[in-house]
Design a protein around this motif. Structure first.
Motif, PDB file in Angstrom:
ATOM      1  N   ASP A   1       0.883  -1.168   0.000  1.00  0.00           N
ATOM      2  CA  ASP A   1       0.000   0.000   0.000  1.00  0.00           C
ATOM      3  C   ASP A   1       0.914   1.209   0.000  1.00  0.00           C
ATOM      4  OD1 ASP A   1      -1.544   2.236   0.705  1.00  0.00           O
ATOM      5  OD2 ASP A   1      -2.929   1.040   1.905  1.00  0.00           O
TER       6      ASP A   1
ATOM      7  N   PHE B   1       0.563   4.238   0.277  1.00  0.00           N
ATOM      8  CA  PHE B   1       0.319   5.318   1.220  1.00  0.00           C
ATOM      9  C   PHE B   1       0.877   4.995   2.602  1.00  0.00           C
ATOM     10  CE2 PHE B   1      -2.947   6.632  -1.860  1.00  0.00           C
ATOM     11  CZ  PHE B   1      -2.616   7.974  -1.939  1.00  0.00           C
ATOM     12  N   THR B   2       0.869   3.729   2.974  1.00  0.00           N
ATOM     13  CA  THR B   2       1.290   3.366   4.335  1.00  0.00           C
ATOM     14  C   THR B   2       2.626   2.629   4.380  1.00  0.00           C
ATOM     15  OG1 THR B   2       0.008   1.298   4.200  1.00  0.00           O
ATOM     16  CG2 THR B   2      -1.095   3.235   5.115  1.00  0.00           C
ATOM     17  N   ASP B   3       3.032   2.003   3.287  1.00  0.00           N
ATOM     18  CA  ASP B   3       4.256   1.189   3.285  1.00  0.00           C
ATOM     19  C   ASP B   3       5.399   1.922   2.586  1.00  0.00           C
ATOM     20  OD1 ASP B   3       2.713  -0.840   4.407  1.00  0.00           O
ATOM     21  OD2 ASP B   3       2.224  -1.708   2.459  1.00  0.00           O
ATOM     22  N   GLU B   4       6.615   1.615   3.038  1.00  0.00           N
ATOM     23  CA  GLU B   4       7.785   2.034   2.268  1.00  0.00           C
ATOM     24  C   GLU B   4       7.915   1.118   1.054  1.00  0.00           C
ATOM     25  OE1 GLU B   4       9.644   4.770   2.772  1.00  0.00           O
ATOM     26  OE2 GLU B   4       8.173   5.204   4.349  1.00  0.00           O
TER      27      GLU B   4
ATOM     28  N   ASN C   1       0.655  14.412  -2.487  1.00  0.00           N
ATOM     29  CA  ASN C   1       0.804  12.964  -2.630  1.00  0.00           C
ATOM     30  C   ASN C   1       1.779  12.609  -3.747  1.00  0.00           C
ATOM     31  OD1 ASN C   1      -0.804  11.621  -0.595  1.00  0.00           O
ATOM     32  ND2 ASN C   1      -2.584  12.550  -1.580  1.00  0.00           N
TER      33      ASN C   1
ATOM     34  N   LYS D   1       9.338   8.549  -1.511  1.00  0.00           N
ATOM     35  CA  LYS D   1       9.448   7.119  -1.211  1.00  0.00           C
ATOM     36  C   LYS D   1      10.283   6.406  -2.274  1.00  0.00           C
ATOM     37  CE  LYS D   1       5.468   6.273   1.753  1.00  0.00           C
ATOM     38  NZ  LYS D   1       4.341   5.372   2.053  1.00  0.00           N
TER      39      LYS D   1
END
Length: 346
Positions: free
Chosen positions: A236, A238-241, A261, A268
């Motif tokens: 994901d 948005f939440t994961d590196e 975003n 990232k």
């Protein structure tokens, strides 16, 4: 002898052609939806044979088929009842479902989703609000798409159809020889990873996306015999590196989001790359002067209709954002049609 200089006659022809362009668009969309080009796969048929195969009403058969001829999407020999219709080289390659090069998934989605939503462009321009599913049921686009397997499959087929030419061109044009690993963020069916792995034996690839996408990607990867070189990973973004890799790719991902975003995804990508690594964004980049790439500008309007705050961008925009994140150098490689690869090197 008349020596007066020629004057350019101003006519309303282009205004009328563009104002009624939806006539031609809907004719092609309907032909794909009705499987005209698949029914004609490798053969020619009479109008009556096509009518029977597609269960068409008498009234529109020849107007429909001859309009496709006039638009350049069908060939024809003979006239009306004696006519035989066949695919053109382009429709035979790209709109026949029997071919691996089929890109009709995107055309089908354009018919089923985008065509009605674009009827509300004026409202989008006046309000800045999306005009897609969220307008009718309050659910954001991706939540709606991912909640329904048939919708998700259509969306992934659509993205595959519009992107496969770009991915093939990227695998051919970009120098992958200095690298050994690639992670495609938002990899959908895994097509980009498969194309790179097929053309570059030195590359091992990861197609990263949400868990609901993984079965679709694994099926496609296995069908191409690439399961040993291309793996899937649940991410994901948005939440994961991002997984560490020499090359990070995003195919039509950045344009889905607002500027904060976009910059978050770029950061990232930077963090996941080694020194000398490359971040590649495949998009319908708008030309820097915003005068030539009409498709890119229209795609940006489509992002307004789909998301409100999302937008497409220029190569100069990409360079500014990526250098702000720490990337040292940027280049743009033209791909298929109006799309390009914007590449930032760490």
């Amino acid at each position: 002898m008349n020596t007066a200089p020629e004057t350019h006659q101003i006519t309303p022809s282009r205004i009328m052609e563009t104002a009624l362009a939806f006539f031609a668009s809907k004719t092609l969309l309907s032909a794909v939806k009705l499987n005209v080009f698949t029914v004609l796969s490798g053969k020619s048929l009479s109008g009556k044979e096509i009518q029977a195969a597609l269960k068409l009403h008498d009234r529109g058969v020849y107007d429909f088929l001859d309009a496709l001829v006039a638009l350049g999407f069908l060939n024809r020999e003979g006239f009306l009842e004696t006519a035989r219709y066949s695919n053109t080289p382009e429709t035979g390659i790209f709109l026949d479902k029997h071919k691996p090069s089929y890109m009709g998934g995107f055309v089908e989605m354009a018919n089923d989703r985008l065509y009605p939503f674009w009827g509300s462009l004026e409202e989008a321009l006046l309000t800045g609000q999306p005009q897609n599913e969220i307008k009718h049921n309050g659910k954001p686009l991706f939540e709606e798409l991912y909640a329904k397997p048939e919708r998700l499959k259509q969306f992934i087929d659509a993205m595959s159809g519009i992107s496969i030419g770009n991915f093939m061109a990227l695998a051919r044009k970009f120098d992958f020889s200095p690298y050994s690993t690639l992670c495609d963020i938002g990899g959908a069916a895994g097509i980009l990873s498969v194309e790179v792995a097929k053309q570059h034996p030195n590359m091992s690839c990861i197609s990263a996306d949400l868990p609901t996408v993984e079965p679709i990607a694994n099926e496609y990867i296995a069908s191409k015999g690439m399961s040993d070189r291309v793996k899937t990973k649940n991410v994901d973004f948005f939440t994961d590196e991002f997984p560490q890799a020499d090359v990070i790719t995003m195919g039509m991902i950045l344009h889905d989001w607002d500027l904060p975003n976009k910059k978050m995804l770029i950061r990232k990508a930077y963090n996941a790359l080694p020194e000398g690594g490359a971040f590649i964004a495949i998009e319908a980049l708008i030309d820097d002067d915003r005068r030539k790439n009409a498709f890119g500008l229209l795609m940006s309007l489509n992002m307004l209709i789909e998301f409100g705050v999302a937008f497409d961008f220029t190569g100069a925009d990409f360079e500014r954002w990526t250098k702000e994140a720490g990337f040292r150098r940027v280049e743009v490689i033209p791909l298929a049609g109006p799309s390009s690869a914007a590449i930032a090197y760490k």
